[in-house]
Design an enzyme around this catalytic site. Structure first.
Site, PDB file in Angstrom:
ATOM      1  N   ASP A  34       0.489  -1.302  -0.141  1.00  0.00           N
ATOM      2  CA  ASP A  34       0.413  -0.167   0.005  1.00  0.00           C
ATOM      3  C   ASP A  34       1.024   1.149  -0.161  1.00  0.00           C
ATOM      4  O   ASP A  34       1.654   1.545   1.448  1.00  0.00           O
ATOM      5  CB  ASP A  34      -0.947   0.311   1.508  1.00  0.00           C
ATOM      6  CG  ASP A  34      -1.844   1.679   1.166  1.00  0.00           C
ATOM      7  OD1 ASP A  34      -2.665   1.216   0.666  1.00  0.00           O
ATOM      8  OD2 ASP A  34      -1.627   2.207   2.811  1.00  0.00           O
ATOM      9  N   GLU A  37       0.758  -0.081  -4.925  1.00  0.00           N
ATOM     10  CA  GLU A  37       0.146   1.163  -4.834  1.00  0.00           C
ATOM     11  C   GLU A  37       1.175   2.410  -5.243  1.00  0.00           C
ATOM     12  O   GLU A  37       2.051   2.935  -3.724  1.00  0.00           O
ATOM     13  CB  GLU A  37      -0.168   1.377  -3.808  1.00  0.00           C
ATOM     14  CG  GLU A  37      -1.889   2.666  -4.165  1.00  0.00           C
ATOM     15  CD  GLU A  37      -2.346   3.461  -2.931  1.00  0.00           C
ATOM     16  OE1 GLU A  37      -3.194   3.627  -3.568  1.00  0.00           O
ATOM     17  OE2 GLU A  37      -2.083   2.759  -1.993  1.00  0.00           O
TER      18      GLU A  37
END
Length: 622
Positions: free
Chosen positions: A266, A301
């Site tokens: 993330d 990400e």
């Protein structure tokens, strides 16, 4: 078969008892508290080694034993490397024996180019919100054409419900969904259905509640780097060696002990590390070295769209792909005509979408969510489409809206159906968000079971955030925004599987099944051989787009779409058209169109032999 990841942290079962280890360099004294707050509670003094480590061996400890660490005789904390905390991160940790689970499959994974991802939040995917309940849907997803399940973060966090991005015990799966063996059974069930399982992990920060590390290991953080959550995780300052080891072991733990097929890291643009190799490279290198006999995939990400971090599957130090927010933002603007917030960067959405389809990304540079950051620029370095994970919806793009609306509630069905076809019939790796395959309209809102001052701060923060958006300002002022800390908000987000059988929803499922069947039959066998010099994209009229992908077998797939509410005339399609495909075969069509033109929100996909001279162009105009 049994799988155990051996690590220097936490509780490790031995032939006689359990060895416990804690890194607490700021502590003057550490004791292990076994069975805390019970009649049989007892404490054992831990021994320091002079380098910040404290250890103790308990002969009578075993699987199931509860324990806490007592720091300097005054504060009791859970084990930061706990394998399970059944009462949450403020309660005691529990010794787990990974050997108690028997793996029955020799599953080795699937190649990256076959990936079709389905993102889900365990707590809202079913009414029960458990791993066991989620198993009931696996067969239907596999039959649809999904090949990978991606679970939102599981690291334990406080409270009964939450998205998972504020975890504080990275090795302990959140107990509301089930225990460690329940998660392993779910993963094994996925493998039986031919489904890979990916896990979303958060290495850029710890949550604001339940993180005790700063009390006894302040070296876990580095004030030289500041983030939205305060001092950054220390990957490059004094003491960083242990911190880096902690997170490298975490990645290996999920992949080895739980047999996940991959990880999605993330918001890595929020990770600060000036070292070399940096922590991302180090994680990738360790994973490739340890998991080389399996197909294990690593995803990012990364709002900076840094293509240098991407490489062929299995590359040490590199990652298979990253989430492609550009693809989503371009199509969202085209379908909804929303231009506020970061959508303002997508002021030429048709041209920028074309760039995504042929070059991977539309923009690169500083994250667009950082106030005062350097302006992002049009991408100039191409990435193979397989390096991109494209989507129309995900947890962020739905849940970060004030009312959690899905795309069907923001655009008419014809335009959303066309967008689904663009997603699933393009070479990039597609991702669906849970319920998208049957046209769910269940909202997915932001929810977090905070308490006390933190609860009020989150509520007020959401109100202030949306008061800056004209379409939400009045609702924010009147207090009409959903309460993120209310259990009712969480319950509203649970998928309505009963409605999935209604006629209209069956039509959405049929559409996604047809598109994925075309993808598996015609695109997947060729996509790894996509020719770098044979990608063409051009604008057609006011709202049309023609894209052609050439493959090493001499074939090409051509997409012609009309992303607008007005018909596209045949004359516009023919003007400036490249040499036609030879012996074209229609793969799929959507919407109306006559005599070479296209109706509103319509499209056609053809497979044919590529012309002798491959032509590559970028879309013009805007």
């Amino acid at each position: 078969m049994q799988f155990v990841h051996d690590m220097p942290f936490g509780a490790t079962l031995t032939e006689h008892g359990v060895r416990f280890r804690l890194w607490a360099p700021a502590a003057r004294g550490v004791r292990l508290v076994m069975n805390p707050a019970r009649e049989e509670e007892r404490t054992l003094d831990a021994r320091p080694d002079g380098r910040g480590w404290w250890s103790v061996h308990a002969d009578d400890a075993q699987a199931g034993t509860f324990y806490l660490w007592e720091i300097d005789g005054r504060q009791r904390v859970p084990d930061p490397a706990s394998r399970f905390n059944p009462f949450g991160p403020h309660g005691p940790s529990q010794v787990v024996d990974p050997r108690k689970f028997e793996w029955t499959s020799g599953w080795k994974g699937r190649p990256w180019h076959e990936t079709v991802i389905y993102e889900l939040h365990v707590g809202t995917f079913t009414p029960a919100g458990t791993y066991a309940a989620a198993e009931a849907q696996l067969s239907a997803l596999a039959e649809l054409g999904v090949t990978a399940i991606e679970l939102m973060p599981l690291a334990d966090f406080p409270g009964r419900f939450g998205w998972g991005y504020d975890g504080v015990l990275p090795f302990a799966p959140h107990p509301a969904y089930g225990g460690p063996n329940d998660l392993k059974r779910f993963i094994q069930a996925c493998h039986r259905h031919g489904l890979m399982v990916f896990l979303d992990v958060v290495y850029n920060h710890f949550g604001p509640d339940g993180n005790y590390l700063s009390a006894y290991a302040p070296q876990f953080f580095n004030a030289r780097h500041q983030t939205a959550w305060g001092p950054a995780v220390n990957f490059d300052g004094p003491g960083c060696e242990v911190v880096r080891e902690f997170f490298i072991h975490n990645a290996l733990y999920w992949l080895e002990e739980y047999r996940f097929d991959g990880l999605r890291l993330d918001a890595v643009h929020a990770i600060a590390d000036d070292g070399s190799p940096d922590i991302l490279e180090a994680i990738s290198q360790a994973v490739r070295e340890r998991c080389g006999e399996r197909r294990v995939h690593l995803m990012l990400e990364n709002d900076c769209n840094d293509v240098d971090r991407l490489g062929p599957p299995g590359s040490p130090g590199r990652f298979e792909a990253q989430w492609n927010g550009d693809f989503h933002h371009c199509l969202h603007v085209l379908l909804t005509d929303e231009h506020d917030g970061y959508y303002a960067e997508y002021d030429r959405p048709l041209e920028q979408l074309a760039r995504c389809l042929v070059d991977g990304f539309a923009r690169e540079g500083a994250p667009h969510l950082v106030p005062g950051a350097a302006p992002r620029r049009d991408a100039t370095r191409a990435a193979h489409p397989l390096h991109t994970i494209n989507f129309l919806q995900n947890h962020d793009q739905i849940g970060n809206r004030a009312f959690g609306e899905r795309l069907r509630q923001l655009a008419d069905d014809a335009s959303v159906q066309l967008a689904a076809a663009i997603l699933l019939l393009a070479p990039g790796v597609p991702m669906l968000f849970m319920g998208e395959e049957f046209g769910a309209t269940t909202p997915f809102l932001y929810f977090a079971d905070w308490s006390g001052d933190l609860r009020e701060a989150v509520r007020e923060g959401r109100r202030k955030e949306f008061s800056h958006f004209p379409r939400y300002a009045e609702a924010a002022e009147r207090g009409e925004l959903p309460d993120p800390c209310s259990e009712q908000t969480f319950q509203r987000c649970k998928l309505d599987w009963g409605s999935a059988n209604a006629v209209a929803h069956r039509e959405w499922r049929r559409l996604h099944g047809e598109l994925l069947a075309v993808r598996h039959r015609h695109l997947l066998p060729r996509v790894s051989g996509l020719s770098a010099g044979g990608r063409l994209a051009r604008r057609v009229g006011e709202s049309g787009l023609q894209v052609r992908w050439h493959f090493d077998d001499g074939m090409a797939i051509e997409m012609l779409v009309n992303l607008g509410p007005q018909p596209l005339a045949a004359e516009a399609v023919e003007a400036g058209a490249p040499p036609a495909l030879e012996e074209p075969v229609l793969l799929y069509s959507l919407g109306s169109g006559a005599a070479g033109g296209l109706g509103p929100w319509a499209g056609r996909w053809h497979l044919g032999r590529a012309p002798a001279a491959a032509v590559r162009a970028t879309v013009a105009g805007g």
